[in-house]
Design a protein around this motif. Structure first.
Motif, short mmCIF file in Angstrom:
data_model
loop_
_atom_site.label_atom_id
_atom_site.label_comp_id
_atom_site.label_asym_id
_atom_site.label_seq_id
_atom_site.Cartn_x
_atom_site.Cartn_y
_atom_site.Cartn_z
N LEU A 1 0.79 -1.28 0.05
CA LEU A 1 -0.06 0.03 -0.01
C LEU A 1 0.90 1.28 0.16
O LEU A 1 0.88 2.38 -0.51
CB LEU A 1 -0.99 0.11 1.28
CG LEU A 1 -1.94 -1.14 1.18
CD1 LEU A 1 -2.73 -1.08 2.59
CD2 LEU A 1 -2.81 -1.20 -0.03
N PHE B 1 -3.87 1.85 -4.77
CA PHE B 1 -4.47 1.51 -3.47
C PHE B 1 -4.82 2.68 -2.62
O PHE B 1 -5.29 2.41 -1.34
CB PHE B 1 -3.55 0.61 -2.40
CG PHE B 1 -3.35 -0.54 -3.60
CD1 PHE B 1 -4.12 -1.50 -3.99
CD2 PHE B 1 -1.83 -0.77 -3.73
CE1 PHE B 1 -3.71 -2.58 -4.58
CE2 PHE B 1 -1.39 -1.93 -4.41
CZ PHE B 1 -2.23 -2.93 -4.92
N LYS C 1 -6.23 1.42 1.49
CA LYS C 1 -5.50 1.69 2.66
C LYS C 1 -6.59 1.99 3.76
O LYS C 1 -6.28 1.78 4.91
CB LYS C 1 -4.53 2.75 2.64
CG LYS C 1 -3.74 2.92 3.57
CD LYS C 1 -2.44 3.55 3.37
CE LYS C 1 -1.36 3.65 4.54
NZ LYS C 1 -0.03 4.29 4.21
#
Length: 66
Positions: free
Chosen positions: A51, A58, A62
């Motif tokens: 992440l 992403f 997260k």
């Protein structure tokens, strides 16, 4: 009331956690390392590492992984 969506491994369907070992496939999907995949692997590490290393893929994820 909105329900919180928790990301899950597409293979075992178990929730992803930041400390879980994962692989990132060439489609930028995260899969538990122990579950494996037939798709070529782009990278591997903990979910938190992926992440942080690939925030452009992403950004929304997260917030949902603990």
């Amino acid at each position: 009331m909105s329900e919180k969506v928790v990301p899950r491994c597409p293979v075992c369907k178990q929730p992803m956690r930041l400390n879980h070992r994962v692989i990132m496939d060439i489609l930028n999907g995260l899969i538990h390392e122990e579950c494996g995949t037939d798709i070529p692997i782009k990278d591997k590490g903990t979910a938190e590492e992926m992440l942080n290393k690939y925030p452009m893929h992403f950004s929304n994820l997260k917030k949902r992984i603990k």
